[in-house]
Design an enzyme around this catalytic site. Structure first.
Site, PDB file in Angstrom:
ATOM      1  N   ASN A 153     -53.147 -53.723  -2.307  1.00 24.48           N
ATOM      2  CA  ASN A 153     -51.826 -53.113  -2.063  1.00 24.48           C
ATOM      3  C   ASN A 153     -51.175 -52.565  -3.336  1.00 24.48           C
ATOM      4  O   ASN A 153     -50.418 -51.598  -3.276  1.00 24.48           O
ATOM      5  CB  ASN A 153     -50.892 -54.073  -1.309  1.00 24.48           C
ATOM      6  CG  ASN A 153     -50.551 -55.316  -2.072  1.00 24.48           C
ATOM      7  OD1 ASN A 153     -51.244 -55.699  -2.997  1.00 24.48           O
ATOM      8  ND2 ASN A 153     -49.475 -55.975  -1.668  1.00 24.48           N
ATOM      9  N   PRO A 173     -61.646 -56.209  -8.310  1.00 26.80           N
ATOM     10  CA  PRO A 173     -60.620 -55.556  -7.494  1.00 26.80           C
ATOM     11  C   PRO A 173     -61.040 -55.607  -6.029  1.00 26.80           C
ATOM     12  O   PRO A 173     -62.183 -55.940  -5.721  1.00 26.80           O
ATOM     13  CB  PRO A 173     -60.656 -54.106  -8.004  1.00 26.80           C
ATOM     14  CG  PRO A 173     -62.065 -53.907  -8.457  1.00 26.80           C
ATOM     15  CD  PRO A 173     -62.574 -55.253  -8.928  1.00 26.80           C
ATOM     16  N   GLU A 231     -50.871 -65.955  -7.007  1.00 23.88           N
ATOM     17  CA  GLU A 231     -49.776 -65.116  -6.502  1.00 23.88           C
ATOM     18  C   GLU A 231     -50.115 -64.798  -5.056  1.00 23.88           C
ATOM     19  O   GLU A 231     -50.973 -63.949  -4.781  1.00 23.88           O
ATOM     20  CB  GLU A 231     -49.671 -63.822  -7.318  1.00 23.88           C
ATOM     21  CG  GLU A 231     -49.241 -64.017  -8.760  1.00 23.88           C
ATOM     22  CD  GLU A 231     -47.768 -64.335  -8.900  1.00 23.88           C
ATOM     23  OE1 GLU A 231     -47.064 -64.378  -7.875  1.00 23.88           O
ATOM     24  OE2 GLU A 231     -47.319 -64.563 -10.027  1.00 23.88           O
ATOM     25  N   CYS A 238     -45.976 -57.950  -1.090  1.00 24.39           N
ATOM     26  CA  CYS A 238     -45.812 -59.401  -0.908  1.00 24.39           C
ATOM     27  C   CYS A 238     -44.343 -59.798  -0.879  1.00 24.39           C
ATOM     28  O   CYS A 238     -43.974 -60.759  -0.203  1.00 24.39           O
ATOM     29  CB  CYS A 238     -46.536 -60.147  -2.013  1.00 24.39           C
ATOM     30  SG  CYS A 238     -46.067 -59.574  -3.644  1.00 24.39           S
ATOM     31  N   GLU A 294     -46.037 -64.549 -13.452  1.00 21.31           N
ATOM     32  CA  GLU A 294     -46.583 -63.430 -14.215  1.00 21.31           C
ATOM     33  C   GLU A 294     -45.428 -62.594 -14.731  1.00 21.31           C
ATOM     34  O   GLU A 294     -44.410 -62.444 -14.052  1.00 21.31           O
ATOM     35  CB  GLU A 294     -47.497 -62.572 -13.326  1.00 21.31           C
ATOM     36  CG  GLU A 294     -48.770 -63.314 -12.929  1.00 21.31           C
ATOM     37  CD  GLU A 294     -49.754 -62.467 -12.140  1.00 21.31           C
ATOM     38  OE1 GLU A 294     -49.328 -61.522 -11.457  1.00 21.31           O
ATOM     39  OE2 GLU A 294     -50.966 -62.763 -12.214  1.00 21.31           O
TER      40      GLU A 294
END
Ligand code: NAP
Length: 553
Positions: A223, A247, A321, A355, A533
């Site tokens: 995303n 990825p 995350e 998210c 992060e």
């Protein structure tokens, strides 16, 4: 449809070959098409760089290449980037699909365990020399990478829109956001410092030093194909670590373009590798390999739990995350227009595939009707079109099957008595089945009985629920196992403070919808993850704390 299938795909030399393997849904039933006429390709290139009107989305490798100032950034031949070289690991490839038209724009490598091991070995070999440099020297390389990304931002954004679907203006925004982490951590590495502790005995001296945690592995989602990479790689490299990145197979092109620029910037061979291929094979090696000391993951809670379990056997340091289920509270005393504007931004950016996206709009009874009317009107006015089109507000979802969760959530809400105010269906006339119209559903006093209340829709569906008072709103907002982001609109600053403290989330926006930048600690609590992060917090994840005690002094 079974995920085991046989497909014919195009090789770099246009030969065809056959492979049989388990495929993610976005690869189902997609054929290879012929390139667009060159004249129309040039029109797209000109219009997309000038932001003028455009009509077509890339439908082949050559049509995407023709849009770029530097076609070398586009690796269409199905490669990984390991130990400083682009190479193909296997003859079987997967197509990378442009979700705006369902066409193949490139091939993705199908690397597996062996290539992952090679990348980890290279990372282990390269790390001591990288870690031994001064933070300032490493910062110079990161700064050069930053400059190259800035110079190539338009190409990187076009590649991203082509493989992921988001509007070009959002892709440009993501590249700037991604680059902000290089900007920040090019400096931040120099601020890592230890401590001299007060001695507890006169003959002792005690020091704390910070050292790079070791070889890191990163697994990133589709995303935000660029930002989720630099948010991890920039602090890791600044701290002196090396990193192997996996990825998403759906969006490998952005990752490979970043790798190309990292190489040009002087990131030493092996310090940064990108392995494209089967998730469970690569993830299995990353999580079990004893030389990998840290796994940093961004993605779903389901996969995050699995990877955490896998990391337990070698007791790896992990950052997770994970998913969200963001509430967006609007009180009677709110500025409703501002609330609607933030609700739109937090809901429909990247077609809701964020998210931190608002998943539950909780609105107090006194402004409920005004809020849903204004929200529905603005939603209906959105321009839903291909991402490269000028004026696109929302593009397709990332995958032809992605709208199915939105469809299920809307059907469930309507079956239980909610009211559809706008949208609520796919619109393939926009270019493919991945287009789902931005949707507003008035759920009224229903809530926990609706699937969308408890699950992240990850699509452009705004479900609006009604509440009566502050305690009820907080209880509804916290009634989830997730804890990533939450939003609240009120003009009462005492209430804003109370609600901000009471919300069980890692990040809270108070009269504010934008939560992400390079300075802030991004991350969640509960089942939304572990660690942060960004900013001064983000580099901590890549540092070990070591005590050195000097005796007999
Ligand atoms: P996902 O299915 O968990 O995938 C994320 C990454 O994990 C992809 O690279 C994926 O590879 C890989 N993966 C999947 N299964 C794996 C396995 N068994 N072993 C190793 N790797 C595996 O999530 P997604 O659908 O891509 O992303 C959406 C989710 O990410 C949402 O829940 C969203 O909330 C969350 N997210 C969180 C943040 C945050 O900062 N908290 C940011 C963005 C997204 P393939 O794609 O190649 O299969």
């Amino acid at each position: 449809m079974s995920t085991m299938m046989v497909m014919r795909v195009m090789t770099p030399t246009t030969m065809t070959m056959t492979f049989s393997r388990s495929l993610p849904s976005r690869f189902h039933s997609i054929g290879v098409n012929s390139p667009s006429p060159r004249s129309s390709i040039r029109n797209i290139a000109a219009s997309s760089s000038s932001q003028g009107p455009s009509k077509e989305s890339p439908s082949s490798p050559s049509s995407l290449s023709a849009l770029l100032n530097d076609p070398c950034l586009f690796r269409d031949e199905g490669v990984s980037f390991i130990d400083g070289a682009f190479s193909s690991s296997s003859s079987s490839k997967k197509p990378v699909i442009n979700p705006a038209n369902g066409q193949t724009i490139a091939l993705a490598d199908a690397a597996a365990a062996e290539e992952t091991q090679k990348a980890i070995s290279a990372a282990k070999r390269a790390m001591p020399e990288w870690a031994a440099q001064t933070a300032k020297a490493r910062g110079r390389v990161l700064r050069k990478w930053f400059e190259l990304i800035r110079q190539n931002a338009n190409d990187l954004a076009i590649i991203m829109t082509a493989e992921q679907g988001k509007p070009l203006k959002e892709a440009r925004g993501e590249i700037a956001y991604a680059n902000s982490f290089l900007d920040w951590y090019a400096e931040e590495g120099r601020r890592v410092s230890g401590m001299v502790l007060a001695p507890t005995q006169t003959t002792k001296r005690q020091l704390v030093v910070r050292q790079p945690v070791g070889v890191c592995a990163a697994i990133t989602p589709w995303n935000f194909p660029s930002a989720m990479i630099t948010r991890k790689a920039a602090p890791a490299l600044a701290a002196g670590c090396s990193m192997v990145i996996k990825p998403s197979e759906a969006t490998p092109l952005s990752a490979l373009a970043l790798a190309e620029l990292a190489k040009r910037a002087g990131v030493p061979d092996g310090v940064l590798s990108v392995v494209v291929g089967d998730a469970s094979d690569i993830g299995g090696v990353m999580t079990s390999h004893p030389d990998v000391r840290k796994l940093t993951f961004t993605g779903s809670t389901r996969v995050g739990k699995l990877l955490s379990e896998q990391c337990a056997s070698t007791v790896k340091n992990v950052t997770m995350e994970l998913g969200g289920n963001a509430p967006f509270l609007v009180f009677d005393d709110a500025d409703v227009d501002a609330a609607v504007a933030d609700a739109m931004a937090t809901k429909f950016r990247n077609a809701g595939q964020v998210c931190t996206a608002t998943n539950r709009m909780l609105v107090q009874r006194g402004v409920y009707n005004e809020f849903i009317e204004k929200l529905a009107a603005k939603t209906e006015a959105m321009s839903v079109t291909q991402g490269l089109d000028a004026g696109c507000d929302m593009g397709p979802l990332f995958d032809l099957s992605a709208p199915s969760k939105a469809e299920e959530h809307v059907a469930d809400a309507l079956a239980k008595g909610s009211e559809l105010l706008t949208g609520g269906k796919r619109d393939a006339s926009k270019g493919s089945d991945a287009f789902y119209l931005p949707t507003v559903v008035s759920c009224g006093d229903r809530n926990v009985e609706l699937r969308a209340f408890g699950e992240e829709t990850f699509g452009p569906v705004a479900n609006v629920y009604r509440f009566d008072d502050e305690d009820a709103a907080i209880a509804m907002a916290n009634n989830t196992r997730m804890g990533l982001s939450a939003f609240c609109h009120t003009r009462d600053m005492s209430r804003a403070w109370r609600v901000g403290e009471a919300l069980e989330y890692g990040m809270v926006g108070l009269n504010e919808g934008a939560l992400s930048d390079e300075v802030i600690p991004f991350g969640g609590c509960k089942e939304s993850g572990l660690g942060r992060e960004g900013g001064v917090f983000g580099i901590e994840a890549f540092l070990e704390t070591k005590l050195m005690v000097f005796g007999r002094i």
